[in-house]
Design a protein around this motif. Structure first.
Motif, PDB file in Angstrom:
ATOM      1  N   VAL A   1     -20.468 -10.719  56.299  1.00 34.76           N
ATOM      2  CA  VAL A   1     -19.161 -11.253  56.516  1.00 34.76           C
ATOM      3  C   VAL A   1     -18.465 -10.549  57.604  1.00 34.76           C
ATOM      4  CG1 VAL A   1     -17.152 -11.841  55.741  1.00 34.76           C
ATOM      5  CG2 VAL A   1     -19.205 -12.150  54.137  1.00 34.76           C
ATOM      6  N   LYS A   2     -18.316 -11.264  58.743  1.00 35.65           N
ATOM      7  CA  LYS A   2     -17.307 -10.864  59.713  1.00 35.65           C
ATOM      8  C   LYS A   2     -16.340 -11.827  60.269  1.00 35.65           C
ATOM      9  CE  LYS A   2     -20.662 -11.180  63.637  1.00 35.65           C
ATOM     10  NZ  LYS A   2     -21.464 -10.613  64.512  1.00 35.65           N
ATOM     11  N   SER A   3     -16.482 -13.146  59.671  1.00 38.62           N
ATOM     12  CA  SER A   3     -15.610 -14.383  60.177  1.00 38.62           C
ATOM     13  C   SER A   3     -15.193 -14.911  58.714  1.00 38.62           C
ATOM     14  CB  SER A   3     -16.237 -15.114  61.417  1.00 38.62           C
ATOM     15  OG  SER A   3     -17.402 -15.812  60.614  1.00 38.62           O
ATOM     16  N   GLY A   4     -14.296 -15.770  59.222  1.00 35.04           N
ATOM     17  CA  GLY A   4     -13.804 -16.575  57.998  1.00 35.04           C
ATOM     18  C   GLY A   4     -14.899 -17.668  57.735  1.00 35.04           C
ATOM     19  N   ARG A   5     -15.790 -17.953  58.743  1.00 32.06           N
ATOM     20  CA  ARG A   5     -16.779 -18.982  58.473  1.00 32.06           C
ATOM     21  C   ARG A   5     -17.795 -18.309  57.759  1.00 32.06           C
ATOM     22  NH1 ARG A   5     -17.938 -24.422  57.974  1.00 32.06           N
ATOM     23  NH2 ARG A   5     -20.086 -24.055  56.945  1.00 32.06           N
ATOM     24  N   ASP A   6     -18.110 -16.892  57.792  1.00 31.31           N
ATOM     25  CA  ASP A   6     -19.024 -16.366  56.979  1.00 31.31           C
ATOM     26  C   ASP A   6     -18.499 -16.353  55.203  1.00 31.31           C
ATOM     27  OD1 ASP A   6     -20.460 -15.621  59.089  1.00 31.31           O
ATOM     28  OD2 ASP A   6     -19.601 -13.775  59.573  1.00 31.31           O
ATOM     29  N   VAL A   7     -17.239 -16.135  55.337  1.00 38.68           N
ATOM     30  CA  VAL A   7     -16.703 -16.209  53.715  1.00 38.68           C
ATOM     31  C   VAL A   7     -16.966 -17.774  53.360  1.00 38.68           C
ATOM     32  CG1 VAL A   7     -14.702 -16.133  52.506  1.00 38.68           C
ATOM     33  CG2 VAL A   7     -14.894 -14.525  54.513  1.00 38.68           C
ATOM     34  N   TYR A   8     -16.634 -18.603  54.394  1.00 35.12           N
ATOM     35  CA  TYR A   8     -16.945 -20.085  53.677  1.00 35.12           C
ATOM     36  C   TYR A   8     -18.225 -20.225  53.232  1.00 35.12           C
ATOM     37  CZ  TYR A   8     -15.934 -25.132  53.939  1.00 35.12           C
ATOM     38  OH  TYR A   8     -15.948 -26.430  53.712  1.00 35.12           O
ATOM     39  N   ASP A   9     -19.119 -19.841  54.185  1.00 36.48           N
ATOM     40  CA  ASP A   9     -20.478 -20.096  53.952  1.00 36.48           C
ATOM     41  C   ASP A   9     -20.860 -19.405  52.271  1.00 36.48           C
ATOM     42  OD1 ASP A   9     -20.838 -21.469  56.262  1.00 36.48           O
ATOM     43  OD2 ASP A   9     -21.957 -19.784  57.310  1.00 36.48           O
ATOM     44  N   LEU A  10     -20.625 -18.351  52.278  1.00 35.61           N
ATOM     45  CA  LEU A  10     -20.890 -17.449  50.953  1.00 35.61           C
ATOM     46  C   LEU A  10     -20.281 -18.191  49.541  1.00 35.61           C
ATOM     47  CD1 LEU A  10     -20.837 -13.971  51.790  1.00 35.61           C
ATOM     48  CD2 LEU A  10     -22.758 -15.029  50.578  1.00 35.61           C
ATOM     49  N   LEU A  11     -19.003 -18.777  49.805  1.00 38.38           N
ATOM     50  CA  LEU A  11     -18.572 -19.796  48.920  1.00 38.38           C
ATOM     51  C   LEU A  11     -19.172 -21.002  48.749  1.00 38.38           C
ATOM     52  CD1 LEU A  11     -14.728 -19.373  50.036  1.00 38.38           C
ATOM     53  CD2 LEU A  11     -15.455 -18.175  48.347  1.00 38.38           C
ATOM     54  N   LEU A  12     -19.580 -21.675  49.726  1.00 41.13           N
ATOM     55  CA  LEU A  12     -20.321 -22.616  49.640  1.00 41.13           C
ATOM     56  C   LEU A  12     -21.670 -22.588  48.754  1.00 41.13           C
ATOM     57  CD1 LEU A  12     -20.591 -24.506  52.998  1.00 41.13           C
ATOM     58  CD2 LEU A  12     -19.394 -25.436  51.051  1.00 41.13           C
ATOM     59  N   CYS A  13     -22.373 -21.343  48.855  1.00 42.41           N
ATOM     60  CA  CYS A  13     -23.457 -21.076  48.206  1.00 42.41           C
ATOM     61  C   CYS A  13     -23.167 -20.753  46.831  1.00 42.41           C
ATOM     62  CB  CYS A  13     -24.032 -19.998  48.837  1.00 42.41           C
ATOM     63  SG  CYS A  13     -25.119 -20.536  50.385  1.00 42.41           S
ATOM     64  N   GLY A  14     -21.906 -20.400  46.403  1.00 40.90           N
ATOM     65  CA  GLY A  14     -21.625 -20.128  44.907  1.00 40.90           C
ATOM     66  C   GLY A  14     -20.812 -19.115  44.556  1.00 40.90           C
TER      67      GLY A  14
ATOM     68  N   GLY B   1     -30.419   1.574  54.370  1.00 43.71           N
ATOM     69  CA  GLY B   1     -29.748   0.326  53.754  1.00 43.71           C
ATOM     70  C   GLY B   1     -29.334  -0.419  55.151  1.00 43.71           C
ATOM     71  N   ILE B   2     -29.674  -1.349  55.284  1.00 41.98           N
ATOM     72  CA  ILE B   2     -29.606  -2.413  56.461  1.00 41.98           C
ATOM     73  C   ILE B   2     -28.290  -3.416  56.013  1.00 41.98           C
ATOM     74  CG2 ILE B   2     -30.158  -3.889  58.253  1.00 41.98           C
ATOM     75  CD1 ILE B   2     -31.570  -1.303  58.470  1.00 41.98           C
ATOM     76  N   GLY B   3     -27.161  -3.312  56.789  1.00 47.33           N
ATOM     77  CA  GLY B   3     -26.126  -4.290  56.591  1.00 47.33           C
ATOM     78  C   GLY B   3     -25.613  -4.970  57.778  1.00 47.33           C
ATOM     79  N   GLY B   4     -24.814  -6.038  57.538  1.00 49.77           N
ATOM     80  CA  GLY B   4     -24.359  -6.703  58.626  1.00 49.77           C
ATOM     81  C   GLY B   4     -24.987  -7.958  58.964  1.00 49.77           C
ATOM     82  N   ASP B   5     -25.039  -8.483  60.350  1.00 49.27           N
ATOM     83  CA  ASP B   5     -25.575  -9.656  60.459  1.00 49.27           C
ATOM     84  C   ASP B   5     -27.132 -10.003  60.164  1.00 49.27           C
ATOM     85  OD1 ASP B   5     -23.457  -9.754  62.201  1.00 49.27           O
ATOM     86  OD2 ASP B   5     -24.620 -10.106  64.107  1.00 49.27           O
TER      87      ASP B   5
END
Ligand code: DHB
Length: 310
Positions: free
Chosen positions: A250-263, A217-221
């Motif tokens: 997810v490795k930054s606050g921006r990554d968190v924010y992006d997932l929140l934006l998507c729902g 299984g592949i994770g990360g970027d």
């Protein structure tokens, strides 16, 4: 204020571990509990404990990770004991318990054990483990998924969510969402790792991990754009009572924010937590807070699902 909720469950912030990372035993779970994450989940359990696949079974890659752990876990009774103790000592931090049965019968037996207990947290039914040889990912089989959920919800009366693998076609989102909308699920967690990837070491001309000839299984970027798409696609299709946990890259606050934006209402961290340890949650919370400040926002409800299209 980074508070969020899932049904009636309240969390101080949206961050937690992705199941499989930092949740194998009491030592790791306690480290997660002491971190700045909003809450935590236990390792996907089978009824009986398992040693998992032969090592090496996790490898760090330039853009993420590959793993074929094979469901090493201490058995459901261990995690249930931990959760029962945890809910008494942490009454304001609802804990998640993940189950990944090796068979339909194993899943039913574990759901009964959880239902017949004082456990008052959230149960995550993992339909997407790609790493047990001979056991296909349940959620790639629509009929098996519907049959399992029919049987579980014929008796199960506690809050439950499902962990899904990534999908890559809009028709798959339509079909899976139509099935999930038939049940009293409180959330869907997208995505599990990108199943059965392969990495080649250019120095040795070998694979990176031992199990399954190197498939894992592949994770990360690698996972992030797929996670964003899956969260967004399910947010557009699920009934409003089913919320979303976003997981993948997810490795930054921006990554968190992006997932929140998507729902997503909560966000899980796998590969980056494995690499950095539970201190990562202090950084991610601070970065997410900065992201909100930059946008002039004061609460996550102003972000969740607010992705703009062109
Ligand atoms: C394992 C991996 C997964 O992606 C999962 O959902 C459950 C178990 C594992 O290999 O242990």
């Amino acid at each position: 204020n980074l508070a969020t909720h899932l049904g009636d469950f309240q969390f101080a912030n949206p961050l937690m571990n992705a199941s499989g990372v930092y949740c194998y035993d009491q030592l790791q779970l306690d480290a997660m509990a002491a971190s700045d994450a909003g809450t935590l989940t236990t390792k996907s359990a089978t009824m009986a404990s398992r040693l998992g696949n032969p090592e090496p079974r996790y490898a760090h890659l330039a853009l993420g990770s590959i793993n074929s752990m094979g469901l090493p876990n201490l058995g459901l009774p261990y995690y249930l004991d931990y959760a029962l103790d945890f809910q008494n000592t942490h009454p304001t931090k609802p804990i998640f318990m993940s189950i990944a049965g090796l068979s339909h019968a194993d899943n039913i037996a574990m759901a009964h054990m959880i239902n017949d207990n004082e456990f008052n947290g959230l149960t995550e039914l993992n339909l997407s483990c790609p790493n047990v040889p001979g056991k296909p990912q349940v959620a790639y089989d629509l009929e098996a998924t519907a049959t399992l959920l029919d049987d579980i919800f014929s008796f199960f009366s506690k809050p439950m969510g499902v962990k899904l693998p990534p999908y890559f076609d809009l028709a798959q989102f339509d079909e899976m969402a139509a099935i999930l909308n038939r049940y009293p699920l409180i959330y869907v967690n997208s995505i599990n790792s990108l199943g059965n990837g392969l990495w080649v070491n250019p120095d040795s001309d070998t694979v990176a991990i031992k199990p399954k000839g190197g498939f894992g299984g592949i994770g990360g970027d690698y996972a992030k754009p797929i996670a964003l798409a899956n969260v967004r696609a399910f947010a557009q299709r699920l009934k409003p009572e089913i919320q979303i946990i976003g997981t993948g890259g997810v490795k930054s606050g921006r990554d968190v924010y992006d997932l929140l934006l998507c729902g997503a209402s909560l966000v899980q961290v796998g590969t980056a937590l494995y690499e950095e340890g539970p201190e990562i949650f202090t950084r991610l919370n601070a970065e997410l807070d900065q992201e909100l400040t930059k946008k002039g926002l004061t609460e996550l409800d102003s972000v969740i699902g607010q992705l703009k299209t062109l």
